[in-house]
Motif scaffolding. Structure first.
Motif, mmCIF file in Angstrom:
data_model
loop_
_atom_site.group_PDB
_atom_site.id
_atom_site.type_symbol
_atom_site.label_atom_id
_atom_site.label_comp_id
_atom_site.label_asym_id
_atom_site.label_seq_id
_atom_site.Cartn_x
_atom_site.Cartn_y
_atom_site.Cartn_z
ATOM 1 N N ASP A 13 -11.989 -14.003 -7.784
ATOM 2 C CA ASP A 13 -10.812 -14.294 -8.613
ATOM 3 C C ASP A 13 -9.532 -13.602 -8.162
ATOM 4 O O ASP A 13 -8.504 -13.715 -8.819
ATOM 5 N N LYS A 14 -9.577 -12.861 -7.068
ATOM 6 C CA LYS A 14 -8.344 -12.219 -6.607
ATOM 7 C C LYS A 14 -7.610 -13.137 -5.620
ATOM 8 O O LYS A 14 -8.241 -13.883 -4.870
ATOM 9 N N VAL A 15 -6.294 -13.031 -5.641
ATOM 10 C CA VAL A 15 -5.455 -13.743 -4.671
ATOM 11 C C VAL A 15 -4.845 -12.692 -3.738
ATOM 12 O O VAL A 15 -4.182 -11.756 -4.198
ATOM 13 N N ILE A 16 -5.119 -12.829 -2.448
ATOM 14 C CA ILE A 16 -4.719 -11.800 -1.482
ATOM 15 C C ILE A 16 -3.951 -12.421 -0.318
ATOM 16 O O ILE A 16 -4.412 -13.396 0.280
ATOM 17 N N LEU A 17 -2.802 -11.847 -0.023
ATOM 18 C CA LEU A 17 -2.000 -12.342 1.098
ATOM 19 C C LEU A 17 -2.224 -11.447 2.314
ATOM 20 O O LEU A 17 -2.180 -10.220 2.209
ATOM 21 N N VAL A 18 -2.474 -12.093 3.458
ATOM 22 C CA VAL A 18 -2.673 -11.367 4.719
ATOM 23 C C VAL A 18 -1.611 -11.820 5.708
ATOM 24 O O VAL A 18 -1.497 -13.028 5.992
ATOM 25 N N THR A 19 -0.831 -10.891 6.259
ATOM 26 C CA THR A 19 0.148 -11.285 7.283
ATOM 27 C C THR A 19 -0.503 -11.186 8.666
ATOM 28 O O THR A 19 -1.361 -10.339 8.901
ATOM 29 N N GLY A 20 -0.104 -12.072 9.551
ATOM 30 C CA GLY A 20 -0.730 -12.122 10.876
ATOM 31 C C GLY A 20 -2.180 -12.532 10.762
ATOM 32 O O GLY A 20 -3.059 -11.992 11.439
ATOM 33 N N ILE A 97 -1.856 -7.318 -1.005
ATOM 34 C CA ILE A 97 -1.160 -7.691 0.239
ATOM 35 C C ILE A 97 -1.725 -6.823 1.357
ATOM 36 O O ILE A 97 -1.791 -5.595 1.218
ATOM 37 N N LEU A 98 -2.126 -7.461 2.445
ATOM 38 C CA LEU A 98 -2.449 -6.723 3.668
ATOM 39 C C LEU A 98 -1.317 -6.961 4.658
ATOM 40 O O LEU A 98 -1.156 -8.063 5.181
ATOM 41 N N GLU A 145 -5.364 -4.805 -11.251
ATOM 42 C CA GLU A 145 -5.579 -3.721 -10.285
ATOM 43 C C GLU A 145 -5.078 -4.170 -8.917
ATOM 44 O O GLU A 145 -5.822 -4.753 -8.136
ATOM 45 N N GLY A 146 -3.821 -3.904 -8.650
ATOM 46 C CA GLY A 146 -3.203 -4.385 -7.415
ATOM 47 C C GLY A 146 -3.395 -3.407 -6.262
ATOM 48 O O GLY A 146 -3.518 -2.199 -6.462
ATOM 49 N N SER A 147 -3.419 -3.959 -5.039
ATOM 50 C CA SER A 147 -3.571 -3.098 -3.860
ATOM 51 C C SER A 147 -2.646 -3.566 -2.740
ATOM 52 O O SER A 147 -2.646 -4.744 -2.387
ATOM 53 N N ILE A 148 -1.871 -2.631 -2.210
ATOM 54 C CA ILE A 148 -1.056 -2.924 -1.026
ATOM 55 C C ILE A 148 -1.615 -2.077 0.113
ATOM 56 O O ILE A 148 -1.766 -0.853 -0.034
ATOM 57 N N VAL A 149 -1.934 -2.747 1.229
ATOM 58 C CA VAL A 149 -2.489 -2.036 2.383
ATOM 59 C C VAL A 149 -1.575 -2.270 3.585
ATOM 60 O O VAL A 149 -1.310 -3.415 3.959
ATOM 61 N N PHE A 150 -1.090 -1.184 4.149
ATOM 62 C CA PHE A 150 -0.277 -1.259 5.369
ATOM 63 C C PHE A 150 -1.166 -0.969 6.573
ATOM 64 O O PHE A 150 -2.271 -0.456 6.435
ATOM 65 N N THR A 151 -0.643 -1.312 7.772
ATOM 66 C CA THR A 151 -1.392 -1.029 8.999
ATOM 67 C C THR A 151 -0.592 -0.067 9.864
ATOM 68 O O THR A 151 0.522 -0.370 10.283
ATOM 69 N N THR A 152 -1.186 1.088 10.098
ATOM 70 C CA THR A 152 -0.503 2.103 10.885
ATOM 71 C C THR A 152 -1.161 2.234 12.250
ATOM 72 O O THR A 152 -1.894 1.334 12.687
ATOM 73 N N SER A 153 -0.917 3.331 12.913
ATOM 74 C CA SER A 153 -1.432 3.539 14.267
ATOM 75 C C SER A 153 -1.411 5.037 14.548
ATOM 76 O O SER A 153 -0.633 5.778 13.927
ATOM 77 N N SER A 154 -2.200 5.469 15.504
ATOM 78 C CA SER A 154 -2.175 6.896 15.867
ATOM 79 C C SER A 154 -0.776 7.326 16.309
ATOM 80 O O SER A 154 -0.338 8.435 16.002
ATOM 81 N N VAL A 155 -0.054 6.426 17.000
ATOM 82 C CA VAL A 155 1.292 6.795 17.444
ATOM 83 C C VAL A 155 2.318 6.713 16.307
ATOM 84 O O VAL A 155 3.500 6.996 16.513
#
Ligand code: NDP
Length: 253
Positions: A13-20, A97-98, A145-155
């Protein structure tokens, strides 16, 4: 890798947006979220790739996905507002959102870095995340219960020579995650975190490390336990964290 076994209906039942969502880690996350019950909104620049993921979701009998073709390099504020309006009228909600789409830019010293490439990397990797998050915030605030996930990097935590705008964009991504996590902590049901995938077998990795044997690094699917964990309700208490998907692997990007 995180030792987390997501229940089959984790994202029901969740709606999730994924970029890329058409390639690499984003494609894997979109399929994995759909496999766990989510309606996934597939955002990306190459419609053909998004259509392939859409078809794969349909063939496997997961909840029907939606496609949002958008070039994050050229999109303007009104495009993001339009996307938010469409999601509201089509689905009436958004739960997660991812932020996954990124470009590498040039691998060269800042002294020689092409200014137009610098601006492009900052637009795609940073400004688009701000604009998309801002336009979707009113709808996201209504999620139980919303969740925003960002994508980082070691650099994005310790900069290294020749990573240019990419490293700077990932530092900015860490800052955006921390800011939002702090601002939303006591005023909303939204949590905000970031994932550092670590070396992963994708086109971007091959561009950054052309001499590397792709078989020597993890596949996108290997990272999915963490991607699922942060999107599902088992992580509702986790906020403001930047988490390594491959904590035991030596940092390389
Ligand atoms: P890929 O290059 O394989 O995939 C990136 C995705 O972003 C593609 O679907 C691409 O679309 C999309 N994208 C790029 N530019 C735009 C744009 N202008 N508008 C819309 N969509 C766009 O990269 P990865 O899967 O490797 O990377 C995913 C994330 O993980 C990135 O944030 C990256 O920085 C991060 N990361 C990856 C690591 C790795 O080893 N792979 C390590 C550390 C971090 P299209 O296919 O159409 O080009």
């Amino acid at each position: 890798m995180l030792d987390y076994q997501a229940p089959n209906d984790l994202l029901k039942d969740k709606v999730i947006l994924v970029t890329g969502a058409g390639d690499g880690i984003g494609r894997s996350a979109a399929l994995s979220y759909a496999a766990h019950g989510a309606t996934v909104i597939l955002l990306g620049r190459t419609t053909k790739k998004l259509e392939h993921v859409y078809d794969e979701i349909e063939e496997r009998g997961y909840p029907q996905a939606a496609i949002v073709p958008l070039n994050l390099d050229s999109a303007a504020e009104h495009d993001y507002i339009e996307i938010a309006n469409t999601i509201e009228s089509e689905f009436g909600r958004i739960d997660g959102i991812l932020h996954n789409a990124s470009i590498l830019g040039d691998r060269t010293g800042l002294a020689n870095y092409e200014p137009s490439t610098f601006e492009q990397v900052m637009r795609v990797n940073v400004s688009s995340q701000f604009l998309l998050t801002q336009s979707l915030m009113p709808l996201l605030l209504e999620a139980p219960e919303g969740s925003i996930v960002f994508t980082t990097s070691s650099v994005g935590r310790k900069a290294r020579a020749y990573w240019g705008a990419y490293a700077i964009s990932k530092f900015a991504t860490e800052a955006m995650m921390q800011l939002l996590a702090d601002e939303l902590e006591n005023t909303s049901n939204i949590r905000v975190n970031a994932i550092n995938p670590g070396a992963t077998r994708t086109n971007m990795r091959a561009r950054a490390y052309p001499a590397e044997n792709p078989a020597s690094v993890a596949a996108p699917d290997d990272l999915m336990p963490l991607y699922l964990y942060l999107m599902g309700n088992d992580s509702t208490e986790v906020n403001g964290q930047s988490i390594d998907a491959q904590p035991k692997r030596q940092a390389s990007k």
